[in-house]
Design a protein around this motif. Structure first.
Motif, short mmCIF file in Angstrom:
data_model
loop_
_atom_site.label_atom_id
_atom_site.label_comp_id
_atom_site.label_asym_id
_atom_site.label_seq_id
_atom_site.Cartn_x
_atom_site.Cartn_y
_atom_site.Cartn_z
N LYS A 259 0.86 -1.19 0.00
CA LYS A 259 0.00 0.00 0.00
C LYS A 259 0.89 1.23 0.00
CE LYS A 259 -3.24 2.66 2.90
NZ LYS A 259 -4.14 2.69 4.06
N ASP A 264 -2.53 10.28 3.41
CA ASP A 264 -3.93 9.89 3.55
C ASP A 264 -4.64 10.90 4.46
OD1 ASP A 264 -6.38 8.70 3.90
OD2 ASP A 264 -5.64 7.01 5.09
N ASP A 282 1.68 6.44 5.40
CA ASP A 282 0.71 5.47 4.90
C ASP A 282 1.21 4.74 3.65
OD1 ASP A 282 -1.69 4.23 5.47
OD2 ASP A 282 -2.91 5.63 4.28
N GLU A 343 -9.45 3.82 1.99
CA GLU A 343 -8.94 3.92 0.62
C GLU A 343 -7.87 2.86 0.31
OE1 GLU A 343 -7.67 5.54 3.09
OE2 GLU A 343 -5.59 4.99 2.72
N THR A 368 -0.51 -0.41 5.75
CA THR A 368 -0.93 0.31 6.94
C THR A 368 -2.44 0.51 6.79
OG1 THR A 368 -0.32 2.29 5.69
CG2 THR A 368 1.23 1.55 7.38
ZN ZN Z 1 -4.72 4.84 4.58
#
Ligand code: ZN
Ligand code: BES
Ligand code: ZN
Length: 490
Positions: A259, A264, A282, A343, A368
Motif C-alpha cells: 500500500k 492519507d 501510509d 482507501e 498500513t
Molecule cells: Zn490509509
C-alpha cells in the motif's frame, strides 16, 4: 552499513568504540576481555555500574577506545531479541557520542548460543539503533550520526561461522534503511510520482525490470480503485511493477504488494487534525516491498519475485470520491464507497487483481490498513491474515527468523458478509468499527485467486514515540521478513 568480521588478536583491538555484552553475574573472566581493557571494566563491575541489567549501558574508557558495556539480563534468558534490543539501545547511545565505527566483542556474547544468530541479531540491532535521517537538516551541528561500519571480533574457532553469517546481512540491513528513508520523506517530497522515480532509480542500480503505470495505463486496465482514490488529489496515482527473475529455472513466483498512500487525509471523510501528519507514513507497505526488492536483486534467490506498489494520495479535492459513489475495481467488481478514508483496500484491490497474471505461488501484501489493527494488537506485532495454511506457516517462520512479530488474525465468512452492499458487489467500509482489521482483510480476500497473506502494519510501519533502540519515524518493518521468505523459498 559496512559489516566485517575480524579475528580476535593477541593485543587489544584498535577500534574507536567497542561493544561488550554483560549478563547478570558476569565477571572479568567470563567476558574474556583483552588485557588492556580489563582495568576500566573491572572498575565498572566493582562499582556495580555494569550489573548486567537488561539494556543498561555503561561507557568506560580504555586506551584509545570507548567500551560500551550493555546489559543482557540473566545469561540463561538471552535470546535473539534480547541481543537485538540491547544492541539497538547501545547503538543509540553510541550515536549520541557521534560514533561511526563500532566493533563488537563476540567472546562476550557468543557462549551458549549459535554464532550465526548472535551476529545476525546484533547487526540488526545496531543497524536499528544507529540509523539517522538527516535529509532536511540544514545545520550540520543538528545532524544525527549514522553508524557506518560494524566489525565483529570473533575467536578463531567462530571466525568461519561469523563470516558466513555476516555475508548478505548488510544488503538486507541497507534495504531496511532504504525503506525507513522512504517512510520518513515528507508528503510533499514523496508523492506517487516521486515514489515511482525512487523505484525506477533503484531498479536501474540493481538491474531489475521496472514499469510505471500512470493514469492512462490505469484507465486502460480498468484500475478504478487507484484512479478513484487519486481523483481528489492534484498528484496522479501510479502502479509500479518491479520484477526480479533468476538466471536459471525459478522455483516459483512470489508477488509482494505494498500500500503506497503517500498521504492519507481521509478524503471527503476527512480525518481529524490531531496527528494527521503521521499519514505521510501510509506508504510504509510500499516502502517495505521496495526495500525487499532491492535486497532480492542483490541476493539473487532461485525464485521469481514481482513487487507491486499501489501509490496514490488521498485528498478531498473537488473531484474526489464521495461517500455513496460506486467504482469498478480492476477485474470488474463494483464497490460502493461508504467511507473515503477506507482507501487502502481500494488501491490494493486493483493491485491484488493485477497480481493474478503471473499465476503466483504466493502473494503477500503489506499495508498500513486499519487503525483497528493497532487497537487489537498494539504497536509491535503486525496482524497476519492468510488464506493458505502453508503460506501462513512459511511467513510466520520468516517473521520469527527476522525478529519481526506477527500475530494471526481470522478471515471468517462472517466478516465477508459484513462487506456486502445493497447497491454494489461490495462496500469499502463495514459501517461498524468492531473487527475493523478483519473486515478490511475480508474485503481484500475477494480480489485474490491464489495463496495469499496480508500483513496489516498500521501499528508497526512507523514509531510515533521513541522506543528502546528505535528512533521515531519509519521502521522498515517487513523488509527482513519478505527477504527471508524469498531467499528460502522452495
Ligand atoms: Zn490509509
Ligand atoms: N491509513 C489508515 C489506517 C491507519 C490508521 C494507519 C492509523 C496507521 C495509523 C486507513 O486508510 C484508514 O483510515 N482506515 C480506516 C478504515 C475505516 C474508515 C473503515 C480506519 O482504520 O479508521
Ligand atoms: Zn484512510
Amino acid at each position: 552499513m559496512r559489516l566485517g568480521v575480524r579475528p580476535v588478536g593477541a593485543g587489544a583491538p584498535r577500534v574507536p568504540a567497542l561493544l561488550v555484552g554483560v549478563a547478570e553475574g558476569d565477571t572479568l573472566e567470563t567476558l574474556k576481555l583483552a588485557v588492556a581493557h580489563r582495568r576500566p571494566v573491572r572498575g565498572a563491575l566493582a562499582a556495580r555500574d555494569a550489573t548486567g541489567r537488561q539494556n543498561k549501558v555503561t561507557v568506560v574508557y580504555a586506551e584509545g577506545t570507548r567500551i560500551f558495556l550493555v546489559g543482557l539480563g540473566p545469561r540463561k534468558a538471552v535470546q535473539a531479541d534480547v541481543l537485538r534490543e540491547a544492541s539497538a539501545v547501545a547503538a543509540r547511545q553510541a550515536q549520541g557520542l557521534k560514533v561511526k565505527e563500532l566493533a563488537v566483542w563476540l567472546p562476550s556474547l557468543a557462549p551458549r548460543f549459535g554464532t550465526a544468530t548472535v551476529v545476525a541479531s546484533v547487526a540488526d540491532g545496531l543497524n536499528q539503533g544507529g540509523y539517522a535521517y538527516n535529509a532536511f537538516r540544514t545545520r550540520s551541528d543538528e545532524r544525527v550520526t549514522q553508524l557506518e561500519s560494524v566489525a565483529f571480533l570473533a575467536p578463531r574457532t567462530e571466525l568461519a561461522e561469523a563470516k558466513a553469517a555476516a555475508a548478505g546481512l548488510a544488503v538486507t540491513l541497507d534495504a531496511v534503511n532504504f525503506a525507513r528513508d522512504l517512510g520518513n520523506r515528507p508528503g510533499n517530497d514523496l508523492m506517487p510520482r516521486t515514489l515511482a522515480d525512487a523505484a525506477q532509480a533503484m531498479a536501474r542500480t540493481y538491474g531489475l525490470r521496472c514499469k510505471v503505470h500512470g493514469p492512462r495505463d490505469l484507465e486502460r486496465m480498468g484500475a478504478g480503485g487507484l484512479l478513484g482514490v487519486g481523483r481528489g488529489s492534484a498528484e496522479e496515482p501510479r502502479l509500479v511493477e518491479l520484477e526480479y527473475a533468476p538466471r536459471t529455472r525459478a522455483r516459483g513466483t512470489l508477488v509482494f504488494v505494498g500500500k503506497g498512500l503517500t498521504f492519507d487525509s481521509g478524503g471527503i471523510s476527512l480525518k481529524p487534525a490531531d496527528n494527521m501528519d503521521r499519514m505521510k507514513f501510509d506508504m510504509c507497505g510500499a516502502a517495505a516491498v521496495l526495500g525487499a526488492m532491492q535486497a532480492v536483486a542483490q541476493l539473487k534467490p532461485q525464485v521469481r519475485v514481482i513487487g507491486l506498489l499501489a501509490a496514490a494520495e488521498n485528498m478531498p479535492g473537488g473531484r474526489a470520491l464521495k461517500p455513496g459513489d460506486v467504482i469498478t475495481a480492476l477485474g470488474g467488481a463494483t464497490v460502493e464507497i461508504t467511507n473515503t478514508d477506507a482507501e487502502g483496500r481500494l488501491v490494493l484491490a486493483d493491485a491484488l487483481s493485477y497480481a493474478a497474471q503471473w499465476k503466483p505461488d504466493a502473494v503477500v501484501d503489506l499495508a498500513t490498513l486499519t487503525g483497528a489493527c493497532t487497537i487489537a494488537l498494539g504497536n509491535f506485532p503486525a496482524g497476519l491474515f492468510a488464506s493458505d495454511e502453508k503460506l501462513h506457516d512459511r511467513l510466520a517462520d520468516s517473521a520469527r527468523r527476522a525478529g519481526e512479530k506477527v500475530w494471526r488474525m481470522p478471515l471468517w465468512k462472517q466478516y465477508e458478509e459484513m462487506m456486502k452492499s445493497d447497491l454494489a458487489d461490495l462496500k469499502n467500509a463495514a459501517g461498524v468499527r468492531e473487527g475493523g482489521a478483519c473486515t478490511a482483510a475480508a474485503f481484500l480476500r475477494r480480489f485474490t485467486s491464489y495463496p495469499w497473506a496480508h500483513l496489516d502494519i498500521a501499528g508497526v510501519g512507523h514509531a510515533d514515540h521513541e522506543r528502546p533502540g528505535m528512533a521515531r519515524g519509519g521502521t522498515g518493518y517487513g523488509v527482513k521478513t519478505l527477504v527471508d521468505l524469498a531467499v528460502r523459498w522452495e
